[in-house]
Scaffold this motif. Structure first.
Motif, PDB file in Angstrom:
ATOM      1  N   PRO A 308      13.116  92.584   5.543  1.00 39.13           N
ATOM      2  CA  PRO A 308      13.299  91.711   6.713  1.00 39.13           C
ATOM      3  C   PRO A 308      14.760  91.420   7.027  1.00 39.13           C
ATOM      4  N   LEU A 309      15.602  91.321   5.992  1.00 33.66           N
ATOM      5  CA  LEU A 309      17.016  91.049   6.232  1.00 33.66           C
ATOM      6  C   LEU A 309      17.688  92.236   6.898  1.00 33.66           C
ATOM      7  N   GLY A 344      15.486  79.138  20.566  1.00 34.12           N
ATOM      8  CA  GLY A 344      14.039  79.247  20.668  1.00 34.12           C
ATOM      9  C   GLY A 344      13.501  80.338  19.758  1.00 34.12           C
ATOM     10  N   CYS A 345      14.198  81.482  19.726  1.00 36.82           N
ATOM     11  CA  CYS A 345      13.778  82.583  18.854  1.00 36.82           C
ATOM     12  C   CYS A 345      13.845  82.173  17.385  1.00 36.82           C
ATOM     13  N   VAL A 346      14.913  81.500  16.999  1.00 37.13           N
ATOM     14  CA  VAL A 346      15.061  81.097  15.598  1.00 37.13           C
ATOM     15  C   VAL A 346      13.998  80.058  15.229  1.00 37.13           C
ATOM     16  N   ALA A 347      13.693  79.144  16.146  1.00 40.78           N
ATOM     17  CA  ALA A 347      12.656  78.138  15.874  1.00 40.78           C
ATOM     18  C   ALA A 347      11.296  78.800  15.671  1.00 40.78           C
ATOM     19  N   VAL A 348      10.949  79.742  16.556  1.00 40.27           N
ATOM     20  CA  VAL A 348       9.676  80.463  16.423  1.00 40.27           C
ATOM     21  C   VAL A 348       9.638  81.243  15.114  1.00 40.27           C
ATOM     22  N   ALA A 349      10.767  81.889  14.783  1.00 40.67           N
ATOM     23  CA  ALA A 349      10.833  82.680  13.557  1.00 40.67           C
ATOM     24  C   ALA A 349      10.659  81.798  12.321  1.00 40.67           C
ATOM     25  N   VAL A 368       7.929  90.316  11.183  1.00 41.60           N
ATOM     26  CA  VAL A 368       8.009  90.027  12.616  1.00 41.60           C
ATOM     27  C   VAL A 368       8.970  88.886  12.876  1.00 41.60           C
ATOM     28  N   SER A 369       8.853  87.860  12.033  1.00 45.35           N
ATOM     29  CA  SER A 369       9.646  86.668  12.255  1.00 45.35           C
ATOM     30  C   SER A 369      11.132  86.930  12.146  1.00 45.35           C
ATOM     31  N   TRP A 370      11.540  87.750  11.152  1.00 43.23           N
ATOM     32  CA  TRP A 370      12.978  87.912  10.986  1.00 43.23           C
ATOM     33  C   TRP A 370      13.578  88.923  11.961  1.00 43.23           C
ATOM     34  N   LEU A 371      12.742  89.758  12.541  1.00 47.01           N
ATOM     35  CA  LEU A 371      13.202  90.552  13.684  1.00 47.01           C
ATOM     36  C   LEU A 371      13.528  89.620  14.855  1.00 47.01           C
ATOM     37  N   ILE A 372      12.634  88.660  15.105  1.00 45.89           N
ATOM     38  CA  ILE A 372      12.839  87.697  16.189  1.00 45.89           C
ATOM     39  C   ILE A 372      14.066  86.836  15.912  1.00 45.89           C
ATOM     40  N   ALA A 373      14.205  86.396  14.658  1.00 42.65           N
ATOM     41  CA  ALA A 373      15.336  85.533  14.298  1.00 42.65           C
ATOM     42  C   ALA A 373      16.662  86.257  14.490  1.00 42.65           C
ATOM     43  N   GLY A 374      16.734  87.513  14.064  1.00 40.96           N
ATOM     44  CA  GLY A 374      17.965  88.278  14.225  1.00 40.96           C
ATOM     45  C   GLY A 374      18.349  88.432  15.680  1.00 40.96           C
TER      46      GLY A 374
END
Length: 463
Positions: A308-309, A344-349, A368-374
Motif C-alpha cells: 500500500p505504501l 477529503g481523500c485522506v479522510a475517506v482513506a 484501496v484506501s492508501w491509493l486514495i490517500a496518496g
C-alpha cells in the motif's frame, strides 16, 4: 522592481525551458538525493551499526539527523530573508556532502552519528532555501508543475531506495549508500549555482524573524520532536513523561516560528502553513501503522504489507501532476478546492483503514484506501506549497518556507507519536490491537475532517 517581478517578466514556457532547465535539474537532483537518504538509509544502518559495534547508539543516527534538520530549516529561513538563498543552498550542499563523506568513512558509531548530524544540517539548509529559489526564480504559473516534478522526485527513492540500500549493504558495502551520493550532490549544486548568482540580495529585513531567539526556539522544537519520536519508539511510563515534556517544549518553541494566526488558520500564509501541518499529521499518522496493521490483523508478510505504501507513492505523484495542471489565473479558490479535495481523500482513506484494521475479509480496503490517500496528499501538499509562495512576500519568503517545513515535521512527529503510544498500549494488553489501530485511523480521519472544513480559509489575507 522585485526579483519575483523580474522572473515573471521573462515568462519561460516550462520549467525545463531555456535558462530554467539547469536550475530545475539541479533542484530535482538535490531533492531526489535528500529523499533517497530519508528513504534508503534505514535499510543500511542496521548493517553499519553491527559492523561498527554501535547498536546501542542506533537510534541516534535518526534522532541526530532529525534534530539538526529542524534547527537548520529555521536557520536557513533566517539566512534567506537576510542574504538571499545562495549562502544557504551552497553551505547546505557542502554540509550534505561532508556528512555523506564522514558517515561513509566511519570507523566508529560516533563518527557515523556525527555524519548524520552534518547531513541533517545540510538537508535542512537546502530544503528551505530551495523553496525560496522556487518563489524567486519561477513565475507563479510554473510553480504548480514544478511542485509536481519535485513530488515525483520522491517517488523513485521511496519505491526502490530501501531495496538498493539493502542490496548494497548485503553484497557490496553499506558505505556506498553514503559515498555513492556525494558526486551527484555536487552536480546538483553546480547546476543551480548560476541561478543563485542572479537572484537579488534582500535589501530589508523583518524584525519579526531576526535575532538569535529564533534559533533558540528552533532548538526547543527539535528537542521536543526528538522527545516525541523517542517516546513513540520506546513506549513506557517514563516515555509518557518524556512525551509530555517534549510536547510542552515544542509548543513553546513553535509559537514564534510560525506566522501569527497559524493555529487559527488565518487567511494568507498562516492558512497555508496550518493546512500543510494538518495534512501531514493526518496522512503520516495513519501511514505509520498501515504495514503493521496488515501484518498483525491479517497475517501478511512484510512485502505484501508494504505494497500500500508503494501504491500511495505512485498515486501521490499522479495527484501532484493533476494539481500541476490547475489554472491559478482564475483565483486562489482553485487551490483551496484542490486542498479541500485532498483532505477529503485522506479522510475517506483513514476511515477505510479503520475498516481494514478489523480482522476478517477487510484487508482489501487497505490497498484501496492508501491509493486514495496518496492521490489526496499529492493534490493538497503541493497546492498548500503553491499557496504559500503565492501569499508570501520577498521579505519573509525564507521564514515562511521554514514555517511550512516545520509544520510538516512537527505534525508528523505528533501523530506518529500518538500512534506509537496506542500500539504500545496494545502490546502491553492494555487495549486490543483492533482498538489501537481503529483509534489511530479514526483520530486521523477527524484531523483530516478539520482540514477539509478549514480549507475554505485558504485565501489571501486582507490588507
Amino acid at each position: 522592481m522585485t526579483s519575483t517581478a523580474r522572473a515573471q517578466q521573462q515568462a519561460p514556457g516550462s520549467i525545463f525551458a531555456g535558462q530554467l532547465r539547469a536550475t530545475t535539474v539541479g533542484i530535482l537532483t538535490l531533492i531526489t538525493l535528500i529523499a533517497f537518504e530519508a528513504m534508503a538509509v534505514s535499510a543500511a544502518l542496521p548493517t553499519a551499526a553491527r559492523e561498527l559495534h554501535g547498536l546501542a547508539a542506533y537510534g541516534w543516527a535518526f534522532t541526530g539527523f532529525l534534530v539538526a534538520n529542524v534547527v537548520a530549516m529555521v536557520a536557513s529561513g533566517q539566512i534567506c530573508d537576510a542574504r538571499g538563498p545562495r549562502p544557504a543552498v551552497l553551505v547546505g550542499v557542502a554540509c550534505f556532502v561532508a556528512g555523506l563523506l564522514v558517515a561513509g568513512t566511519a570507523t566508529t558509531m560516533l563518527q557515523l552519528v556525527a555524519g548524520r548530524v552534518v547531513q541533517g544540517l545540510g538537508g535542512g539548509l537546502m530544503i528551505t532555501a530551495i523553496y525560496v529559489v522556487m518563489g524567486e526564480a519561477y513565475p507563479s504559473r510554473l510553480r504548480p508543475p514544478l511542485f509536481a516534478a519535485t513530488s515525483s522526485a520522491w517517488v523513485v527513492p521511496s519505491l526502490i531506495g530501501p531495496a538498493i540500500s539493502g542490496l548494497l549493504a548485503q553484497h557490496a558495502s553499506w558505505r556506498w549508500v553514503f559515498l555513492g551520493l556525494a558526486p551527484f550532490c555536487v552536480l546538483g549544486g553546480v547546476l543551480i549555482a548560476p541561478t543563485l548568482r542572479k537572484l537579488a540580495t534582500p535589501t530589508t529585513r523583518t524584525g519579526r524573524f531576526a535575532g538569535p531567539s529564533r534559533l533558540a526556539r528552533a532548538v526547543a522544537v527539535a528537542a521536543g520532536v526528538a522527545a516525541l519520536e523517542q517516546a513513540g519508539q520506546h513506549p513506557s511510563l517514563w516515555a509518557i513523561g518524556i512525551a509530555v515534556a517534549g510536547l510542552l517544549v515544542l509548543v513553546w518553541g513553535i509559537r514564534r516560528l510560525v506566522p501569527a494566526g497559524t493555529f487559527r488558520v488565518r487567511p494568507g500564509v498562516s492558512a497555508a502553513v496550518a493546512l500543510r501541518g494538518l495534512l501531514a499529521g493526518a496522512f503520516f499518522g495513519v501511514e505509520s501503522t498501515v504495514p503493521l496493521s496488515l501484518t498483525l490483523q491479517h497475517g501478511y508478510g512484510a512485502t505484501v504489507a508494504g505494497l500500500p505504501l508503494a501504491c500511495a507513492g505512485l498515486s501521490w505523484a499522479f495527484g501532484s501532476w493533476v494539481q500541476g495542471r490547475a489554472d491559478d489565473s482564475r483565483g486562489p479558490h482553485v487551490r483551496a478546492r484542490l486542498v479541500r479535495a485532498g483532505f477529503g481523500c485522506v479522510a475517506v482513506a483513514a476511515a477505510l483503514m479503520a475498516v481494514a484494521a478489523v480482522p476478517g475479509p477487510t484487508a482489501w480496503c487497505a490497498f484501496v484506501s492508501w491509493l486514495i490517500a496518496g492521490f489526496g496528499a499529492g493534490l493538497a501538499m503541493s497546492s498548500a506549497s503553491v499557496l504559500l509562495l503565492n501569499f508570501t512576500t520577498d521579505a519573509t519568503r525564507g521564514a515562511d518556507s521554514a514555517a511550512l517545513q516545520l509544520a510538516d515535521s512537527t505534525a508528523n512527529a505528533l501523530t506518529t507519536g500518538i500512534a506509537g503510544v496506542l500500539i504500545a498500549a496494545a502490546a502491553r494488553h492494555a487495549i486490543g490491537f483492533t482498538a489501537a489501530f481503529t483509534g489511530v485511523d479514526l483520530a486521523m480521519c477527524a484531523i483530516a475532517a478539520v482540514g477539509f472544513a478549514a480549507a475554505v480559509r485558504a485565501r489571501p489575507a486582507r490588507t
